[in-house]
Design a protein around this motif. Structure first.
Motif, PDB file in Angstrom:
ATOM      1  N   VAL A   1       0.820  -1.218   0.000  1.00  0.00           N
ATOM      2  CA  VAL A   1       0.000   0.000   0.000  1.00  0.00           C
ATOM      3  C   VAL A   1       0.850   1.263   0.000  1.00  0.00           C
ATOM      4  CG1 VAL A   1      -1.996  -1.102   1.067  1.00  0.00           C
ATOM      5  CG2 VAL A   1      -0.240  -0.085   2.522  1.00  0.00           C
ATOM      6  N   GLY A   2       2.123   1.114  -0.391  1.00  0.00           N
ATOM      7  CA  GLY A   2       2.945   2.298  -0.623  1.00  0.00           C
ATOM      8  C   GLY A   2       3.888   2.693   0.487  1.00  0.00           C
ATOM      9  N   PHE A   3       4.182   1.792   1.428  1.00  0.00           N
ATOM     10  CA  PHE A   3       5.105   2.089   2.518  1.00  0.00           C
ATOM     11  C   PHE A   3       6.249   1.078   2.514  1.00  0.00           C
ATOM     12  CE2 PHE A   3       1.255   4.149   3.895  1.00  0.00           C
ATOM     13  CZ  PHE A   3       1.699   5.313   4.523  1.00  0.00           C
ATOM     14  N   PRO A   4       7.340   1.356   1.796  1.00  0.00           N
ATOM     15  CA  PRO A   4       8.470   0.418   1.752  1.00  0.00           C
ATOM     16  C   PRO A   4       9.082   0.168   3.132  1.00  0.00           C
ATOM     17  CG  PRO A   4       8.669   2.093   0.031  1.00  0.00           C
ATOM     18  CD  PRO A   4       7.578   2.536   0.945  1.00  0.00           C
ATOM     19  N   ASP A   5       8.985   1.147   4.019  1.00  0.00           N
ATOM     20  CA  ASP A   5       9.536   1.004   5.365  1.00  0.00           C
ATOM     21  C   ASP A   5       8.443   0.517   6.313  1.00  0.00           C
ATOM     22  OD1 ASP A   5      10.047   2.394   8.220  1.00  0.00           O
ATOM     23  OD2 ASP A   5      11.965   1.943   7.246  1.00  0.00           O
ATOM     24  N   ALA A   6       8.652  -0.652   6.928  1.00  0.00           N
ATOM     25  CA  ALA A   6       7.639  -1.264   7.780  1.00  0.00           C
ATOM     26  C   ALA A   6       7.315  -0.393   8.984  1.00  0.00           C
ATOM     27  CB  ALA A   6       8.110  -2.643   8.239  1.00  0.00           C
ATOM     28  N   ALA A   7       8.321   0.282   9.545  1.00  0.00           N
ATOM     29  CA  ALA A   7       8.079   1.132  10.708  1.00  0.00           C
ATOM     30  C   ALA A   7       7.169   2.303  10.360  1.00  0.00           C
ATOM     31  CB  ALA A   7       9.412   1.632  11.263  1.00  0.00           C
ATOM     32  N   ASN A   8       7.386   2.900   9.197  1.00  0.00           N
ATOM     33  CA  ASN A   8       6.529   4.005   8.764  1.00  0.00           C
ATOM     34  C   ASN A   8       5.085   3.530   8.559  1.00  0.00           C
ATOM     35  OD1 ASN A   8       8.553   5.910   8.844  1.00  0.00           O
ATOM     36  ND2 ASN A   8       9.064   5.722   6.671  1.00  0.00           N
TER      37      ASN A   8
ATOM     38  N   SER B   1       3.601   0.955  10.081  1.00  0.00           N
ATOM     39  CA  SER B   1       3.011   0.689  11.391  1.00  0.00           C
ATOM     40  C   SER B   1       2.585   1.982  12.074  1.00  0.00           C
ATOM     41  CB  SER B   1       3.993  -0.083  12.271  1.00  0.00           C
ATOM     42  OG  SER B   1       4.239  -1.377  11.752  1.00  0.00           O
ATOM     43  N   LYS B   2       3.427   3.015  11.950  1.00  0.00           N
ATOM     44  CA  LYS B   2       3.093   4.310  12.541  1.00  0.00           C
ATOM     45  C   LYS B   2       1.857   4.898  11.878  1.00  0.00           C
ATOM     46  CE  LYS B   2       5.039   8.920  13.392  1.00  0.00           C
ATOM     47  NZ  LYS B   2       6.225   9.788  13.196  1.00  0.00           N
ATOM     48  N   PHE B   3       1.796   4.852  10.538  1.00  0.00           N
ATOM     49  CA  PHE B   3       0.656   5.365   9.782  1.00  0.00           C
ATOM     50  C   PHE B   3      -0.621   4.619  10.172  1.00  0.00           C
ATOM     51  CE2 PHE B   3      -2.069   4.759   6.034  1.00  0.00           C
ATOM     52  CZ  PHE B   3      -2.364   6.059   5.687  1.00  0.00           C
ATOM     53  N   PHE B   4      -0.546   3.286  10.236  1.00  0.00           N
ATOM     54  CA  PHE B   4      -1.722   2.472  10.545  1.00  0.00           C
ATOM     55  C   PHE B   4      -2.222   2.783  11.952  1.00  0.00           C
ATOM     56  CE2 PHE B   4      -4.083  -1.314  11.726  1.00  0.00           C
ATOM     57  CZ  PHE B   4      -4.762  -1.629  10.557  1.00  0.00           C
ATOM     58  N   HIS B   5      -1.304   2.919  12.901  1.00  0.00           N
ATOM     59  CA  HIS B   5      -1.690   3.200  14.282  1.00  0.00           C
ATOM     60  C   HIS B   5      -2.325   4.578  14.407  1.00  0.00           C
ATOM     61  CE1 HIS B   5      -1.317   4.025  18.612  1.00  0.00           C
ATOM     62  NE2 HIS B   5      -1.346   2.706  18.760  1.00  0.00           N
TER      63      HIS B   5
END
Length: 299
Positions: free
Chosen positions: A271-278, A280-284
């Protein structure tokens, strides 16, 4: 050209398992079913209805009792007697544990109706609201049309199968045209029809949301100023363009988390977020829960 199977149907690359139209349960094997709602109904032996699942066919439920709560694409809808729910192929949904589902359910297999009918009835207008509340005259007309369709469906003795199928298609079209008119008359649909700018933006987001989250990029591609786009989207939805994009990204992320075993990082990348941490932050930020927690709560 016939109706189409949605791109995110069975065997799609996103790995989401989609339950097919139950042809074996249909009278004479035609591409539709109609009958009473009730306990024990299922699309497939492996598809418990009180768990989130996806189907590759159309469903219309007309309720005779209520209220009933039903989840469609992670939004809860409460239907009462006289209301209809229209669920389209590819949408994830879940029946409530409540056994109060009483009324008539119609299912249609993609490919059963010709393209002209598909276009006229808006079968793939995912922007239309699933919950429809007709007034008394429209409800009476819909009930009459649906009852006629059910009579034709069970009458397998007076016509050869080919003619029986043709009559079903015509009767189904008559019902769907009434249903489409009801959907088009809703406030949400009226806003959408009035906003060509928003319509183009919505279509562009649906096409590119997995790779493009930039409002400015959409405005440039569509030839609008950012201010024009903001005004059009807010008038049609009450949201900002960024909020609209984020909402679509979150929906797709929820679908993947609910229906696949893809690692969290791969879901984010999809869904356009190559960085997993980014991701997770967006989803939260948008759900108040972590992706792993959201997935665990559905299992």
């Amino acid at each position: 050209m016939a109706d189409r199977t949605p791109q995110d149907g069975a065997g799609a690359q996103d790995g989401i398992r989609t339950f097919p139209f139950p042809v074996d349960l249909s009278v004479s094997g035609v591409g539709m079913q109609i009958g009473p709602m009730g306990t024990g109904r299922t699309w497939h032996a492996d598809a418990p209805l009180d768990r989130v699942h996806r189907i590759d066919f159309h469903v219309v439920m007309l309720f005779h009792e209520g209220p009933v709560r039903h989840m469609i694409d992670f939004a809860e809808y409460e239907a009462s007697a006289g209301d209809l729910l229209w669920i389209r192929p590819g949408q994830v949904h879940r029946f409530s544990h409540d056994t109060g589902y009483r009324g008539t359910v119609l299912t249609m297999q993609p490919g059963f109706l010709p393209r002209a009918t598909v276009e006229a009835t808006g079968l793939y207008r995912y922007d239309r609201p699933p919950l429809l509340r007709p007034d008394a005259p429209r409800l009476a007309a819909l009930e009459h049309s649906l009852a006629q369709l059910e009579r034709e469906y069970v009458d397998t003795t007076t016509l050869p199968l080919s003619l029986h199928t043709s009559v079903l298609r015509h009767s189904l079209t008559a019902f769907l045209l009434r249903l489409a008119h009801l959907a088009a008359s809703s406030a949400e649909a009226a806003h959408e029809q009035a906003g060509t700018t928003f319509t183009r933006f919505r279509d562009a987001v649906e096409k590119d949301f997995a790779t493009n989250h930039s409002v400015s990029a959409y405005a440039d591609a569509l030839g609008y100023s950012r201010r024009t786009l903001v005004r059009a989207v807010r008038a049609a939805t009450g949201e900002t363009p960024k909020g609209f994009i984020d909402k679509r990204v979150i929906l797709e992320a929820k679908r993947l988390l609910a229906h696949t075993e893809m690692p969290i990082g791969r879901v984010g990348a999809a869904v356009g977020f190559p960085d997993a941490a980014n991701f997770s932050k967006f989803f939260h930020q948008h759900t108040d829960t972590a992706p792993a927690q959201f997935r665990a709560e559905l299992r």
